[in-house]
Design an enzyme around this catalytic site. Structure first.
Site, short mmCIF file in Angstrom:
data_model
loop_
_atom_site.label_atom_id
_atom_site.label_comp_id
_atom_site.label_asym_id
_atom_site.label_seq_id
_atom_site.Cartn_x
_atom_site.Cartn_y
_atom_site.Cartn_z
N ARG A 52 60.09 -4.75 3.54
CA ARG A 52 61.64 -5.07 3.09
C ARG A 52 61.76 -6.73 3.04
O ARG A 52 62.52 -7.21 2.30
CB ARG A 52 62.52 -4.59 4.02
CG ARG A 52 63.89 -4.57 3.09
CD ARG A 52 64.81 -3.39 3.85
NE ARG A 52 65.05 -3.61 5.23
CZ ARG A 52 65.87 -3.00 6.12
NH1 ARG A 52 66.45 -2.11 5.47
NH2 ARG A 52 66.07 -3.33 7.31
N ARG A 107 75.40 -31.47 -1.97
CA ARG A 107 75.85 -29.99 -2.34
C ARG A 107 75.97 -29.57 -3.76
O ARG A 107 76.58 -30.28 -4.47
CB ARG A 107 77.32 -29.73 -1.57
CG ARG A 107 77.60 -28.18 -1.57
CD ARG A 107 78.93 -27.82 -1.18
NE ARG A 107 79.42 -26.49 -1.25
CZ ARG A 107 79.90 -26.06 -2.14
NH1 ARG A 107 80.18 -26.72 -3.30
NH2 ARG A 107 80.09 -24.57 -2.13
N HIS A 109 75.50 -26.10 -6.47
CA HIS A 109 75.34 -24.58 -6.54
C HIS A 109 73.69 -24.29 -6.75
O HIS A 109 73.18 -23.49 -6.19
CB HIS A 109 76.46 -23.81 -7.72
CG HIS A 109 77.31 -23.63 -6.98
ND1 HIS A 109 78.39 -24.86 -6.91
CD2 HIS A 109 78.19 -22.52 -6.37
CE1 HIS A 109 79.54 -24.19 -6.46
NE2 HIS A 109 79.61 -22.99 -6.18
N LYS A 153 68.37 -7.78 1.16
CA LYS A 153 69.07 -7.93 2.63
C LYS A 153 69.56 -9.47 2.62
O LYS A 153 68.92 -10.33 3.53
CB LYS A 153 68.01 -7.62 3.52
CG LYS A 153 68.55 -7.05 4.86
CD LYS A 153 67.66 -6.39 5.90
CE LYS A 153 68.28 -6.07 7.16
NZ LYS A 153 69.35 -5.09 6.95
N GLU A 185 77.26 3.62 0.97
CA GLU A 185 76.64 3.61 2.16
C GLU A 185 77.58 2.98 3.41
O GLU A 185 78.85 2.61 2.93
CB GLU A 185 75.47 2.64 2.31
CG GLU A 185 75.56 0.98 1.77
CD GLU A 185 74.39 0.37 1.54
OE1 GLU A 185 73.41 0.51 2.35
OE2 GLU A 185 74.69 -0.87 0.99
N LEU A 209 71.38 -0.67 0.53
CA LEU A 209 69.99 -1.03 0.94
C LEU A 209 69.18 -0.18 1.29
O LEU A 209 69.58 0.74 1.93
CB LEU A 209 70.48 -1.97 2.39
CG LEU A 209 69.19 -2.90 3.10
CD1 LEU A 209 68.83 -3.92 2.15
CD2 LEU A 209 69.77 -2.89 4.20
#
Length: 286
Positions: A52, A107, A109, A153, A185, A209
């Site tokens: 996973r 910084r 995106h 995840k 979930e 998930l």
């Protein structure tokens, strides 16, 4: 207590673990994580958890920093220093820090630069399941306002953490999420219901998930007992009118839900099917 942290190929005391403010995980939640439970110092379904992790990395276009054998070597070095018998191993991989910070752009995106990925691992103590009966928990329901790629995840858990905090304030362990009237979930769990001795749980999709414990319960424990199961969508009404409700996660296995919002489930007790599955889980760990 001498907690240790693995960070970028070095092991240090937890108090000395530091991450750069320019890490894209810190700035943008640009990373993924995995959590592997260890019961009596033995990993539970380690290969499935690694798969996973690998899949999550692929889904966000982040190169796996190590081959599997190298991962296992580094994990073993950290685990050898762990003082706990029952614990979870947290693994986090982010896109990391730009290799060069001298261009004045600290910084942005888009990930346009070359980066040094960040790998972090540490252990947290968990309960010894073999000494406990299944713990009855309360839950609340909330609208599922997460993004539409919940099968990654991701370390971006803002809504999950917010909903879980609201649940805690209402004396509940979990917030069960509802999207367009359908149960998806929990914030940190997969949800099962039982009605007329038929078990139901949401199907794999981008909206949940793919829980490792969820798959184990379906493919091993439910199959072993020859229980009927329907992997299909079900409604919030089905949830509240279920004979039994239980949730699954990596560190606590199977948790029966005794109350959702103000609705008592199964007279506030653990259902027969839930109890049998929990006992089977403990037998597997022996």
């Amino acid at each position: 207590m001498n907690n240790k942290v693995f960070f970028n190929n070095k092991i240090c005391d937890a108090e000395d673990a530091k991450v750069s403010v320019f890490d894209r995980g810190y700035l943008f939640s640009d990373g993924v994580y995995e959590l592997i439970p260890y019961f009596k110092k033995k990993p539970f379904l380690q290969d499935e958890h690694y798969h996973r992790l690998k899949q999550s990395l692929e889904m966000i276009g982040l190169k796996n920093p190590f081959e599997k054998e190298v991962w296992l070597e580094k994990i073993e070095k950290l685990i050898d220093l762990c003082e706990f018998d029952n614990f979870s191993l947290y693994i986090q991989v982010t896109r990391g820090v730009p290799k060069k910070l001298d261009d004045g752009v600290l910084r942005e995106h888009a990930a346009t630069k070359k980066y040094n990925p960040s790998v972090c691992m540490f252990c947290s103590q968990i309960q010894d399941l073999s000494k406990n009966s299944p713990k009855l928990k309360n839950a609340i329901t909330m609208e599922d306002k997460r993004w539409l790629q919940c099968d990654v995840k991701s370390i971006s858990l803002l809504f999950n953490a917010y909903a879980k905090t609201l649940a805690n304030e209402k004396n509940a362990y979990e917030a069960i999420l509802i999207r367009n009237g359908v149960v998806t979930e929990g914030c940190s769990s997969n949800v099962f219901i039982v009605k007329d001795e038929i078990i139901k749980t949401a199907p794999k999709s981008n909206l949940i998930l793919p829980g490792v414990t969820r798959s184990f319960v379906i493919n091993e424990l439910i199959k072993k007992n020859k229980y009927l199961i329907q992997v299909d969508n079900y409604s919030e009404e089905d949830l509240l009118n279920a004979d039994e409700v239980f949730i699954t996660n990596s560190t606590q296995a199977i948790l029966p839900i005794k109350k959702i919002n103000n609705k008592i489930i199964n007279n506030g007790g653990t259902g027969d099917i839930t109890n049998k599955l929990y006992k089977n889980f403990l037998e597997f760990l022996e």
